[in-house]
Design a protein around this motif. Structure first.
Motif, PDB file in Angstrom:
ATOM      1  N   LEU A  12       0.828  -1.203   0.000  1.00 42.79           N
ATOM      2  CA  LEU A  12       0.000   0.000   0.000  1.00 42.79           C
ATOM      3  C   LEU A  12       0.864   1.256   0.000  1.00 42.79           C
ATOM      4  CD1 LEU A  12      -2.856   1.169   0.155  1.00 42.79           C
ATOM      5  CD2 LEU A  12      -2.695   1.051   2.648  1.00 42.79           C
ATOM      6  N   VAL A  13       1.910   1.273   0.822  1.00 38.65           N
ATOM      7  CA  VAL A  13       2.797   2.437   0.869  1.00 38.65           C
ATOM      8  C   VAL A  13       3.486   2.638  -0.478  1.00 38.65           C
ATOM      9  CG1 VAL A  13       4.919   3.342   1.902  1.00 38.65           C
ATOM     10  CG2 VAL A  13       3.157   2.323   3.359  1.00 38.65           C
ATOM     11  N   THR A  14       3.893   1.537  -1.093  1.00 36.01           N
ATOM     12  CA  THR A  14       4.538   1.627  -2.408  1.00 36.01           C
ATOM     13  C   THR A  14       3.611   2.273  -3.426  1.00 36.01           C
ATOM     14  OG1 THR A  14       5.898  -0.333  -1.974  1.00 36.01           O
ATOM     15  CG2 THR A  14       5.596   0.306  -4.275  1.00 36.01           C
ATOM     16  N   LEU A  15       2.346   1.856  -3.424  1.00 38.57           N
ATOM     17  CA  LEU A  15       1.385   2.407  -4.389  1.00 38.57           C
ATOM     18  C   LEU A  15       1.074   3.871  -4.086  1.00 38.57           C
ATOM     19  CD1 LEU A  15      -1.133  -0.565  -4.852  1.00 38.57           C
ATOM     20  CD2 LEU A  15       0.679   0.183  -6.398  1.00 38.57           C
ATOM     21  N   ILE A  16       0.997   4.203  -2.806  1.00 44.02           N
ATOM     22  CA  ILE A  16       0.718   5.597  -2.437  1.00 44.02           C
ATOM     23  C   ILE A  16       1.882   6.502  -2.831  1.00 44.02           C
ATOM     24  CG2 ILE A  16       0.432   7.163  -0.465  1.00 44.02           C
ATOM     25  CD1 ILE A  16      -1.162   4.941   0.909  1.00 44.02           C
ATOM     26  N   LEU A  17       3.109   6.011  -2.626  1.00 41.00           N
ATOM     27  CA  LEU A  17       4.279   6.838  -2.927  1.00 41.00           C
ATOM     28  C   LEU A  17       4.555   6.947  -4.419  1.00 41.00           C
ATOM     29  CD1 LEU A  17       6.782   5.734  -0.137  1.00 41.00           C
ATOM     30  CD2 LEU A  17       5.420   7.831  -0.244  1.00 41.00           C
ATOM     31  N   TRP A  18       4.015   6.010  -5.192  1.00 40.60           N
ATOM     32  CA  TRP A  18       4.282   6.017  -6.639  1.00 40.60           C
ATOM     33  C   TRP A  18       3.873   7.346  -7.278  1.00 40.60           C
ATOM     34  CZ3 TRP A  18       1.467   2.463 -10.673  1.00 40.60           C
ATOM     35  CH2 TRP A  18       2.167   2.476 -11.889  1.00 40.60           C
ATOM     36  N   PRO A  19       2.613   7.800  -7.179  1.00 40.43           N
ATOM     37  CA  PRO A  19       2.255   9.092  -7.805  1.00 40.43           C
ATOM     38  C   PRO A  19       2.909  10.277  -7.084  1.00 40.43           C
ATOM     39  CG  PRO A  19       0.414   8.204  -6.546  1.00 40.43           C
ATOM     40  CD  PRO A  19       1.444   7.138  -6.594  1.00 40.43           C
ATOM     41  N   ILE A  20       3.102  10.144  -5.764  1.00 38.76           N
ATOM     42  CA  ILE A  20       3.741  11.246  -5.023  1.00 38.76           C
ATOM     43  C   ILE A  20       5.165  11.464  -5.541  1.00 38.76           C
ATOM     44  CG2 ILE A  20       4.625  11.947  -2.763  1.00 38.76           C
ATOM     45  CD1 ILE A  20       2.221  10.538  -1.501  1.00 38.76           C
ATOM     46  N   ALA A  21       5.885  10.352  -5.751  1.00 38.33           N
ATOM     47  CA  ALA A  21       7.255  10.465  -6.269  1.00 38.33           C
ATOM     48  C   ALA A  21       7.255  11.077  -7.658  1.00 38.33           C
ATOM     49  CB  ALA A  21       7.911   9.082  -6.301  1.00 38.33           C
ATOM     50  N   TRP A  22       6.250  10.738  -8.464  1.00 37.94           N
ATOM     51  CA  TRP A  22       6.166  11.304  -9.819  1.00 37.94           C
ATOM     52  C   TRP A  22       5.998  12.821  -9.749  1.00 37.94           C
ATOM     53  CZ3 TRP A  22       2.371  13.984 -12.521  1.00 37.94           C
ATOM     54  CH2 TRP A  22       2.572  14.103 -13.898  1.00 37.94           C
TER      55      TRP A  22
END
Length: 650
Positions: A518-528
């Protein structure tokens, strides 16, 4: 019967006995019943007036504290009805009070005692052989397994070896069930050799009821009415579903909580196992008959046989009788049976030598904390302590400390599914035995009236006695050398399991895996967005970019799978059709999502291998390895719970 809602709660809560509110022990209530007036034997005399005073001081408090709408109670002694009374409401909305004489409750699996009584009637007439293959009495065949047939003695002791099954157990449609059709289409797998492992089975009891039908030539409910209820003048009792027109207005509503809305009448499909509707006064007549050696329904020698020990894993343990089970305590030999539907919760106890019977039923689940801490258990134990006070003499054995270490571990109940996604219940519903103090053990899932784990004192070789109580835990290896936890309840047993089957460990790994995903998916767009803001680009090859996207898709599929499974089961708590043919396709769709996620683990594995071979940087490689471990964690849970096995029976 251990009910559908219990199985479902295992999915949603993950542990036994968890509840938002913990009731206080009776002794902590300022409004507790008056203290016993001692007799010559140190206990008050069991009179109608004293029983009423005692129960009036306890039951109303239970209803209020546990949010229960109503209850009905009957006490018999020396062949007569001593006391019967209703408490609270049969219909909360219309303020209709419970009447012990007229209000019908659903005693659940106490119904089984009528089935076993019918079996024993046909046995004493020479129409049934309790040691014969039950297939000889059926018009369908239960498949062979383990090279041994199932007998009626196996069925009556819950040792036919069937796995647990809940599909179509209950229905809310007002349709009369077809018993033969149900039995032919819901045959559970056999996971134990007959006569070896107790594992409670509603299906097996329903088969016994079907045998009554076939041997007597009459529908089961008609046979019971003519041969048990009518001779005992049980005029407000029936196995019929829906209820007969003359009894329907007398039926109590069922509730999850007394403060909730009333629920629909529950139709029990394997009805010989749990469809009885009856009043406390009628149940009193049934208790009197059994306490009077079967008067009116069985020959004395047949009744005494029915009440005798038939199967036990240890001579010192409670045994299964011929349908009844032992629950001896306070130095009294007691036989009885409990019963649960989704909404009704009941107990029937017979103190044979004292000619005393006790029946209680609640029309709401309430908010008690579960196994070992329920209003009916607390009420019964308080009743025994009042009229049969007894302190068990116990001395810690010399081997207690070593025994406590030897039996420590995690145990899974024998009543479980092995061949469907319901196996996840046995992963999440396990017993943990831990040494405490100087030769004691604790089992957190076995709680007392205060919701806290009981302490068990080592009193003999591999034997532990409940402190300030009468129940025993006995440990002994089975025929395969696996340590067994012999519980006070003789219709199932615990088997010790290894680390890789440990539900607590699996749950921790699953939780960590899901959080990481879940954290990985949440951080994916944030990192973008962060990279875009600072004008930074990821230097990735097309293959690396594709793998990056695919891994996150696999994560999303795994999260959807687990969330959908738990959501579907939670929905099933209030919509019983989920656990039927009407809900099978929904489970299959969820499981197909899980299969896709499991297959996607190969992509994550490829990504990890590719990253370690072709990418530079320790943190990048560590992240790829962590992603693989997260997927393996979900996969471990899925395989341990058989969540990826598509089946129409569960």
């Amino acid at each position: 019967m251990i009910v559908l809602v219990t199985i479902a709660l295992v999915f949603t809560l993950g542990v036994m006995g968890q509840a938002p509110n913990q009731p206080k022990p009776l002794s902590e209530d300022k409004s507790s019943p008056p203290p016993p007036q001692p007799s010559a034997k140190g206990a008050p005399e069991m009179t109608a007036a004293d029983v009423e005073s005692f129960l009036d001081g306890v039951v109303p408090l239970q209803l209020k504290r546990n949010d229960i709408a109503g209850a009905t109670v009957a006490v018999v002694k020396d062949g007569k009805l001593l006391f019967a009374k209703g408490y609270g409401y049969a219909d909360v909305k219309n303020k209709k009070p419970v009447s012990a004489d007229e209000t019908l409750f659903r005693p659940g699996s106490i119904s089984k005692l009528f089935t076993w009584t019918a079996i024993m009637q046909l046995y004493e007439q020479g129409k049934l052989d309790l040691d014969r293959d039950i297939n000889d009495y059926l018009d369908f065949k239960i498949p062979d397994a383990f090279g041994k047939p199932i007998t009626l003695k196996n069925v009556m002791t819950h040792t036919p070896g069937f796995e647990e099954q809940i599909k179509d157990l209950f229905d809310i449609r007002p349709i009369a069930p077809n018993l033969g059709q149900y039995l032919k289409t819901h045959i559970p797998a056999r996971i134990y050799p007959p006569g070896t492992v107790p594992a409670y089975s509603n299906y097996a009891t329903a088969v016994a009821g079907y045998i009554v039908e076939r041997v007597s030539g009459r529908p089961f409910e008609q046979y019971v009415t003519e041969n048990i209820m009518r001779p005992l003048k049980m005029t407000h009792s029936t196995f019929s579903q829906p209820l007969p027109q003359e009894l329907a207005p007398l039926m109590s509503s069922g509730y999850r909580l007394g403060s909730d809305n009333a629920e629909s009448f529950e139709v029990v499909n394997p009805f010989p196992a749990g469809s009885l509707s009856s009043t406390a006064a009628d149940m009193a007549q049934f208790m009197i008959a059994h306490l009077q050696d079967g008067a009116g329904i069985l020959k004395p020698e047949t009744a005494r046989l029915m009440h005798s020990r038939l199967f036990a894993l240890d001579d010192a343990a409670n045994a299964m009788c011929y349908g009844f089970y032992e629950e001896s305590r306070n130095n009294q030999r007691i036989i009885g049976h409990g019963g649960d539907t989704v909404y009704f919760h009941s107990d029937l106890h017979l103190v044979l030598d004292q000619k005393v019977g006790f029946f209680v039923s609640y029309n709401s689940a309430g908010n008690s904390s579960g196994l070992g801490d329920s209003p009916r258990a607390n009420l019964w134990e308080a009743f025994l302590d009042r009229y049969y006070p007894y302190t068990v003499p116990a001395t810690t054995s010399a081997s207690a400390k070593d025994d406590a270490k030897a039996v420590a571990g995690t145990y899974v109940l024998s009543r479980r599914s092995e061949n469907s996604f319901l196996k996840v219940a046995s992963v999440l519903q396990q017993f943990t035995v831990s040494p405490v103090g100087d030769g004691d053990i604790e089992v957190p899932q076995l709680t007392g009236p205060n919701g806290k784990p009981k302490r068990w004192q080592g009193v003999g070789p591999m034997t532990f006695l409940e402190r300030d109580g009468s129940d025993k835990l006995i440990f002994k290896p089975d025929q395969n050398g696996v340590m067994q936890l012999v519980l006070p309840y003789p219709f199932f047993v615990g088997h010790r399991i290894g680390t890789f089957q440990n539900g607590k460990l699996i749950s921790i790994v699953l939780g960590a895996s899901l959080v990481f995903m879940l954290v990985t998916l949440i951080l994916w767009p944030i990192a973008w967005f962060v990279r875009r803001h600072f004008g930074v680009r990821l230097e990735l090859t097309p293959k690396e970019r594709l793998l990056r996207v695919l891994v996150r898709i696999v994560f999303a599929v795994d999260l959807i799978f687990i969330a959908a499974l738990f959501g579907l089961v939670t929905y099933g708590l209030t919509h019983l059709e989920v656990f039927s043919d009407r809900g099978t396709m929904k489970f299959w769709l969820v499981q197909i999502v899980g299969i896709l996620g499991a297959a996607g683990t190969l992509i994550v594995l490829f990504n990890a291998v590719f990253t370690w071979i072709n990418r530079k940087g320790f943190w990048v490689k560590l992240q790829a390895a962590a992603m693989l471990l997260a997927c393996v964690g979900v996969l471990w849970f899925a395989f341990a719970g058989h969540l990826l096995r598509l089946t129409s029976n569960y």
